[in-house]
Design a protein around this motif. Structure first.
Motif, PDB file in Angstrom:
ATOM      1  N   LEU A 209       1.976   2.072   2.503  1.00 15.56           N
ATOM      2  CA  LEU A 209       1.631   0.536   2.378  1.00 15.56           C
ATOM      3  C   LEU A 209       2.476  -0.170   3.398  1.00 15.56           C
ATOM      4  O   LEU A 209       2.346  -1.227   3.741  1.00 15.56           O
ATOM      5  CB  LEU A 209       1.430  -0.007   1.030  1.00 15.56           C
ATOM      6  N   ALA A 210       3.887   0.406   3.210  1.00 13.93           N
ATOM      7  CA  ALA A 210       5.043  -0.032   4.045  1.00 13.93           C
ATOM      8  C   ALA A 210       5.344   0.560   5.278  1.00 13.93           C
ATOM      9  O   ALA A 210       6.032   0.247   6.080  1.00 13.93           O
ATOM     10  CB  ALA A 210       6.157  -0.017   3.456  1.00 13.93           C
ATOM     11  N   ALA A 211       4.195   1.295   5.989  1.00 17.71           N
ATOM     12  CA  ALA A 211       4.424   2.191   7.049  1.00 17.71           C
ATOM     13  C   ALA A 211       4.459   0.876   8.248  1.00 17.71           C
ATOM     14  O   ALA A 211       3.806  -0.026   8.437  1.00 17.71           O
ATOM     15  CB  ALA A 211       3.354   2.778   7.343  1.00 17.71           C
ATOM     16  N   THR A 212       5.319   1.261   9.395  1.00 19.58           N
ATOM     17  CA  THR A 212       5.554   0.595  10.695  1.00 19.58           C
ATOM     18  C   THR A 212       4.285   0.906  11.488  1.00 19.58           C
ATOM     19  O   THR A 212       3.983   0.054  12.346  1.00 19.58           O
ATOM     20  CB  THR A 212       6.667   0.931  11.349  1.00 19.58           C
ATOM     21  N   ASP A 213       3.764   2.090  11.380  1.00 13.26           N
ATOM     22  CA  ASP A 213       2.521   2.320  12.306  1.00 13.26           C
ATOM     23  C   ASP A 213       1.208   1.589  11.437  1.00 13.26           C
ATOM     24  O   ASP A 213       0.785   2.000  10.449  1.00 13.26           O
ATOM     25  CB  ASP A 213       2.286   3.749  12.010  1.00 13.26           C
ATOM     26  N   GLU A 214       0.762   0.704  12.259  1.00 18.97           N
ATOM     27  CA  GLU A 214      -0.485  -0.012  11.697  1.00 18.97           C
ATOM     28  C   GLU A 214      -1.336   0.758  11.175  1.00 18.97           C
ATOM     29  O   GLU A 214      -2.168   0.703  10.107  1.00 18.97           O
ATOM     30  CB  GLU A 214      -0.973  -1.037  12.576  1.00 18.97           C
ATOM     31  N   ARG A 215      -1.885   2.030  12.098  1.00 19.60           N
ATOM     32  CA  ARG A 215      -2.999   2.822  11.744  1.00 19.60           C
ATOM     33  C   ARG A 215      -2.791   3.493  10.447  1.00 19.60           C
ATOM     34  O   ARG A 215      -3.741   3.591   9.513  1.00 19.60           O
ATOM     35  CB  ARG A 215      -3.248   3.889  12.757  1.00 19.60           C
ATOM     36  N   LEU A 216      -1.471   4.031  10.090  1.00 13.40           N
ATOM     37  CA  LEU A 216      -1.230   4.670   8.718  1.00 13.40           C
ATOM     38  C   LEU A 216      -1.427   3.802   7.579  1.00 13.40           C
ATOM     39  O   LEU A 216      -2.063   3.763   6.590  1.00 13.40           O
ATOM     40  CB  LEU A 216       0.125   5.217   8.854  1.00 13.40           C
ATOM     41  N   ARG A 217      -0.941   2.587   8.045  1.00 12.01           N
ATOM     42  CA  ARG A 217      -0.911   1.363   6.902  1.00 12.01           C
ATOM     43  C   ARG A 217      -2.354   1.045   6.589  1.00 12.01           C
ATOM     44  O   ARG A 217      -2.760   0.707   5.400  1.00 12.01           O
ATOM     45  CB  ARG A 217      -0.066   0.277   7.471  1.00 12.01           C
ATOM     46  N   GLU A 218      -3.043   0.758   7.684  1.00 11.44           N
ATOM     47  CA  GLU A 218      -4.557   0.733   7.628  1.00 11.44           C
ATOM     48  C   GLU A 218      -5.323   1.627   6.904  1.00 11.44           C
ATOM     49  O   GLU A 218      -6.316   1.266   5.962  1.00 11.44           O
ATOM     50  CB  GLU A 218      -5.329   0.246   9.054  1.00 11.44           C
ATOM     51  N   ALA A 219      -4.936   2.842   7.289  1.00 11.63           N
ATOM     52  CA  ALA A 219      -5.649   4.164   6.468  1.00 11.63           C
ATOM     53  C   ALA A 219      -5.241   4.071   5.083  1.00 11.63           C
ATOM     54  O   ALA A 219      -6.041   4.613   3.915  1.00 11.63           O
ATOM     55  CB  ALA A 219      -5.172   5.304   6.947  1.00 11.63           C
ATOM     56  N   ALA A 220      -4.081   3.830   4.487  1.00 14.50           N
ATOM     57  CA  ALA A 220      -3.826   3.784   3.236  1.00 14.50           C
ATOM     58  C   ALA A 220      -4.369   2.434   2.556  1.00 14.50           C
ATOM     59  O   ALA A 220      -4.923   2.621   1.439  1.00 14.50           O
ATOM     60  CB  ALA A 220      -2.238   3.227   3.110  1.00 14.50           C
ATOM     61  N   LEU A 221      -4.591   1.346   3.070  1.00 19.21           N
ATOM     62  CA  LEU A 221      -5.228   0.246   2.549  1.00 19.21           C
ATOM     63  C   LEU A 221      -6.855   0.575   2.342  1.00 19.21           C
ATOM     64  O   LEU A 221      -7.361   0.422   1.522  1.00 19.21           O
ATOM     65  CB  LEU A 221      -5.047  -0.970   3.558  1.00 19.21           C
ATOM     66  N   PHE A 222      -7.489   1.293   3.013  1.00 21.49           N
ATOM     67  CA  PHE A 222      -8.676   1.673   3.353  1.00 21.49           C
ATOM     68  C   PHE A 222      -8.913   2.542   2.006  1.00 21.49           C
ATOM     69  O   PHE A 222      -9.912   2.461   1.423  1.00 21.49           O
ATOM     70  CB  PHE A 222      -9.023   2.747   4.447  1.00 21.49           C
ATOM     71  N   VAL A 223      -8.069   3.538   1.788  1.00 23.38           N
ATOM     72  CA  VAL A 223      -8.059   4.472   0.754  1.00 23.38           C
ATOM     73  C   VAL A 223      -8.056   3.524  -0.707  1.00 23.38           C
ATOM     74  O   VAL A 223      -8.909   3.649  -1.710  1.00 23.38           O
ATOM     75  CB  VAL A 223      -7.151   5.415   0.358  1.00 23.38           C
ATOM     76  N   ILE A 224      -7.012   2.548  -1.033  1.00 19.16           N
ATOM     77  CA  ILE A 224      -6.866   1.751  -1.981  1.00 19.16           C
ATOM     78  C   ILE A 224      -7.908   0.819  -2.221  1.00 19.16           C
ATOM     79  O   ILE A 224      -8.166   0.618  -3.403  1.00 19.16           O
ATOM     80  CB  ILE A 224      -5.595   0.960  -1.702  1.00 19.16           C
ATOM     81  N   GLU A 225      -8.636   0.222  -1.088  1.00 17.45           N
ATOM     82  CA  GLU A 225      -9.535  -0.657  -1.411  1.00 17.45           C
ATOM     83  C   GLU A 225     -10.758  -0.107  -2.084  1.00 17.45           C
ATOM     84  O   GLU A 225     -11.716  -0.511  -2.401  1.00 17.45           O
ATOM     85  CB  GLU A 225     -10.027  -1.363  -0.048  1.00 17.45           C
ATOM     86  N   ARG A 226     -10.960   1.336  -2.036  1.00 20.22           N
ATOM     87  CA  ARG A 226     -11.853   2.059  -2.648  1.00 20.22           C
ATOM     88  C   ARG A 226     -11.552   2.730  -3.932  1.00 20.22           C
ATOM     89  O   ARG A 226     -12.409   3.390  -4.500  1.00 20.22           O
ATOM     90  CB  ARG A 226     -12.396   3.144  -1.646  1.00 20.22           C
ATOM     91  N   HIS A 227     -10.448   2.409  -4.515  1.00 19.81           N
ATOM     92  CA  HIS A 227     -10.020   2.723  -5.760  1.00 19.81           C
ATOM     93  C   HIS A 227      -9.459   1.953  -6.736  1.00 19.81           C
ATOM     94  O   HIS A 227      -8.324   1.771  -7.100  1.00 19.81           O
ATOM     95  CB  HIS A 227      -8.850   3.835  -5.542  1.00 19.81           C
ATOM     96  N   ALA A 228     -10.624   1.236  -7.164  1.00 16.64           N
ATOM     97  CA  ALA A 228      -9.988   0.112  -8.213  1.00 16.64           C
ATOM     98  C   ALA A 228      -9.528   0.790  -9.499  1.00 16.64           C
ATOM     99  O   ALA A 228      -8.810   0.146 -10.344  1.00 16.64           O
ATOM    100  CB  ALA A 228     -11.401  -0.681  -8.676  1.00 16.64           C
ATOM    101  N   ASP A 229      -9.982   2.154  -9.713  1.00 16.79           N
ATOM    102  CA  ASP A 229      -9.208   2.870 -10.761  1.00 16.79           C
ATOM    103  C   ASP A 229      -7.744   3.000 -10.608  1.00 16.79           C
ATOM    104  O   ASP A 229      -7.142   3.515 -11.575  1.00 16.79           O
ATOM    105  CB  ASP A 229     -10.057   4.196 -10.819  1.00 16.79           C
ATOM    106  N   TRP A 230      -7.086   2.765  -9.608  1.00 16.00           N
ATOM    107  CA  TRP A 230      -5.656   2.947  -9.462  1.00 16.00           C
ATOM    108  C   TRP A 230      -5.117   1.711  -9.709  1.00 16.00           C
ATOM    109  O   TRP A 230      -3.772   1.765  -9.409  1.00 16.00           O
ATOM    110  CB  TRP A 230      -5.407   3.331  -7.773  1.00 16.00           C
ATOM    111  N   ALA A 231      -5.648   0.702 -10.432  1.00 18.45           N
ATOM    112  CA  ALA A 231      -4.866  -0.476 -10.734  1.00 18.45           C
ATOM    113  C   ALA A 231      -3.579  -0.418 -11.437  1.00 18.45           C
ATOM    114  O   ALA A 231      -2.352  -0.817 -11.219  1.00 18.45           O
ATOM    115  CB  ALA A 231      -5.646  -1.468 -11.373  1.00 18.45           C
TER     116      ALA A 231
END
Length: 71
Positions: free
Chosen positions: A12-34
């Motif tokens: 989530l703190a990656a300077t590479d925007e694509r990596l940060r976006e990929a992390a957000l994509f996964v998290i946005e689909r895992h409400a169970d990770w709250a």
């Protein structure tokens, strides 16, 4: 065996925007990770800029979870 919250949060703190976006994509689909994301979110809320867009997107994705609402 799949991906765990601990594997994704550092990106989530990656300077590479694509990596940060990929992390957000996964998290946005895992409400169970709250529970696993609550500490990260608390830390972001304590910063001067309050985490910016990344924090906002995680809060939108997980905001209906009790653990997140309690922050």
């Amino acid at each position: 065996m799949g991906v765990a919250v601990a594997d994704v949060v550092p990106h989530l703190a990656a300077t590479d925007e694509r990596l940060r976006e990929a992390a957000l994509f996964v998290i946005e689909r895992h409400a169970d990770w709250a529970d696993g994301l609550a500490g990260w979110m608390r830390g972001q809320l304590a910063t001067a800029d309050a985490g910016g867009e990344t924090l906002r997107r995680v809060m939108v994705a997980l905001g209906n979870q009790d653990r997140i609402r309690s922050l």
